[in-house]
Design an enzyme around this catalytic site. Structure first.
Site, PDB file in Angstrom:
ATOM      1  N   ASP A  49       0.833  -1.200   0.000  1.00 23.24           N
ATOM      2  CA  ASP A  49       0.000   0.000   0.000  1.00 23.24           C
ATOM      3  C   ASP A  49       0.871   1.254   0.000  1.00 23.24           C
ATOM      4  O   ASP A  49       1.617   1.512   0.939  1.00 23.24           O
ATOM      5  CB  ASP A  49      -0.903   0.003   1.242  1.00 23.24           C
ATOM      6  CG  ASP A  49      -1.788   1.233   1.318  1.00 23.24           C
ATOM      7  OD1 ASP A  49      -2.968   1.126   0.933  1.00 23.24           O
ATOM      8  OD2 ASP A  49      -1.311   2.290   1.762  1.00 23.24           O
ATOM      9  N   TYR A  54       3.108   9.947  -0.652  1.00 19.72           N
ATOM     10  CA  TYR A  54       4.245   9.331   0.043  1.00 19.72           C
ATOM     11  C   TYR A  54       5.558   9.562  -0.694  1.00 19.72           C
ATOM     12  O   TYR A  54       6.635   9.434  -0.109  1.00 19.72           O
ATOM     13  CB  TYR A  54       4.049   7.815   0.204  1.00 19.72           C
ATOM     14  CG  TYR A  54       2.859   7.387   1.012  1.00 19.72           C
ATOM     15  CD1 TYR A  54       2.073   8.295   1.725  1.00 19.72           C
ATOM     16  CD2 TYR A  54       2.494   6.039   1.067  1.00 19.72           C
ATOM     17  CE1 TYR A  54       0.973   7.880   2.454  1.00 19.72           C
ATOM     18  CE2 TYR A  54       1.392   5.619   1.800  1.00 19.72           C
ATOM     19  CZ  TYR A  54       0.632   6.538   2.477  1.00 19.72           C
ATOM     20  OH  TYR A  54      -0.470   6.113   3.188  1.00 19.72           O
ATOM     21  N   LYS A  79      -3.061   5.948  -3.994  1.00 17.34           N
ATOM     22  CA  LYS A  79      -4.144   6.881  -3.666  1.00 17.34           C
ATOM     23  C   LYS A  79      -3.936   8.218  -4.369  1.00 17.34           C
ATOM     24  O   LYS A  79      -2.792   8.663  -4.545  1.00 17.34           O
ATOM     25  CB  LYS A  79      -4.197   7.121  -2.144  1.00 17.34           C
ATOM     26  CG  LYS A  79      -4.126   5.853  -1.316  1.00 17.34           C
ATOM     27  CD  LYS A  79      -4.012   6.137   0.172  1.00 17.34           C
ATOM     28  CE  LYS A  79      -3.664   4.901   0.955  1.00 17.34           C
ATOM     29  NZ  LYS A  79      -2.229   4.543   0.877  1.00 17.34           N
ATOM     30  N   HIS A 112      -7.655   9.682  -1.168  1.00 11.26           N
ATOM     31  CA  HIS A 112      -6.887   9.674   0.076  1.00 11.26           C
ATOM     32  C   HIS A 112      -7.634  10.306   1.257  1.00 11.26           C
ATOM     33  O   HIS A 112      -7.583   9.784   2.375  1.00 11.26           O
ATOM     34  CB  HIS A 112      -5.534  10.385  -0.143  1.00 11.26           C
ATOM     35  CG  HIS A 112      -4.454   9.894   0.761  1.00 11.26           C
ATOM     36  ND1 HIS A 112      -3.140   9.811   0.373  1.00 11.26           N
ATOM     37  CD2 HIS A 112      -4.487   9.450   2.037  1.00 11.26           C
ATOM     38  CE1 HIS A 112      -2.414   9.330   1.381  1.00 11.26           C
ATOM     39  NE2 HIS A 112      -3.212   9.122   2.402  1.00 11.26           N
TER      40      HIS A 112
END
Length: 279
Positions: A49, A54, A79, A112
């Site tokens: 994930d 990120y 996401k 998200h």
């Protein structure tokens, strides 16, 4: 229910999703995330994930490309970030994520955050529906959505979300949200299941862990799974990644499940989705 690391739950569209995955939030792109994902795949994980925000989709993609695990055995999630909400922006963000991941298709794409201050999450959801209809993603869902956000999506959509990934741990078990998701066949998924390590010294969990000859982290992960919640603990240490997955050779008694349930204090560690508006 789940007797090995590759055990799956079946989403409401028939797609199988592993009960356990590796989360890579705050894992640095490059060697750190590549090595973490490789360690997870070697330990038997099949679910990874990540998210656009990120900043490590390229490293995740590199690890997948360098792994001997066939693509069809993997379940990859990413996401769309808040700054890319809206129909066209979401489609463009998806293309960018796929390019970074180096994948031909995605297993799960999530919104998200609902970001209610912008009022775009229904429009964003319609972009996810289009990606799903086009066969570019096998399942679509949301992250950090509360009951009223889900109700708005469901009332204005053709496809009910398959997954809702939220903050979920023994101090914040989101019972009302979980019940709503079950009613609508939406799979709940836990991020920060270990409360960023904040629960590992909890006396009740330490006591239960001794009984099963397991760590408090393993007890929490097992509690997630037995509660019917998919879980994605994060670690960058190979031995910890392997330890987090060693939860399929025992089962918590109902008495111990009940003890863990009493730890709930409706205590969020992170932002309330109604208030979080970072873009």
């Amino acid at each position: 229910m789940s007797n090995n690391i590759q055990s799956t739950t079946t989403l409401h569209n028939g797609v199988k999703m592993p009960w356990l995955g590796l989360g890579v939030f705050k894992v640095e792109d490059g060697a750190e995330v590549v090595n973490s994902v490789k360690a997870a795949l070697e330990a038997g994980y099949r679910s990874i994930d990540t998210a656009a925000i990120y900043g490590n989709e390229e490293g995740v993609g590199q690890a997948i490309a360098e792994s001997a695990v066939p693509r069809e055995e993997l379940f990859i999630t990413t996401k769309v970030w808040n700054s890319n909400q809206g129909y066209e922006a979401t489609l463009a963000a998806f293309d960018k994520s796929m390019e970074k991941l180096g994948l031909d298709y995605l297993d799960l794409y999530l919104i998200h955050w609902p970001l209610p201050s912008q009022g775009k999450f229904v429009e964003t959801w319609k972009a996810l529906e289009q990606l799903y209809k086009d066969g570019r993603v096998r399942a679509i869902g949301v992250s950090n959505f509360k009951v009223h956000h889900l109700e708005e999506v469901i009332a204005n959509s053709e496809v009910v979300p398959m997954v809702n990934q939220v903050e979920y741990h023994p101090r914040f078990n989101q019972r009302e949200l979980h019940d709503f998701c079950k009613k609508h066949s939406i799979q709940l998924e836990a991020w920060s299941p270990l409360m960023q390590g904040g629960l590992l010294d909890e006396p009740a969990l330490v006591e239960i862990a001794k009984k099963y000859d397991k760590s408090p982290a393993q007890i929490i992960i097992r509690w997630d799974i037995q509660t019917g919640v998919v879980t994605i603990p994060k670690s960058t240490k190979p031995h910890r990644i392997a330890e987090n997955a060693d939860v399929f050779d025992f089962e918590l008694s109902q008495e111990d499940m009940d003890k863990i349930n009493t730890l709930n204090k409706d205590q969020r560690m992170f932002a309330d989705p109604d208030e979080f508006d970072k873009v």
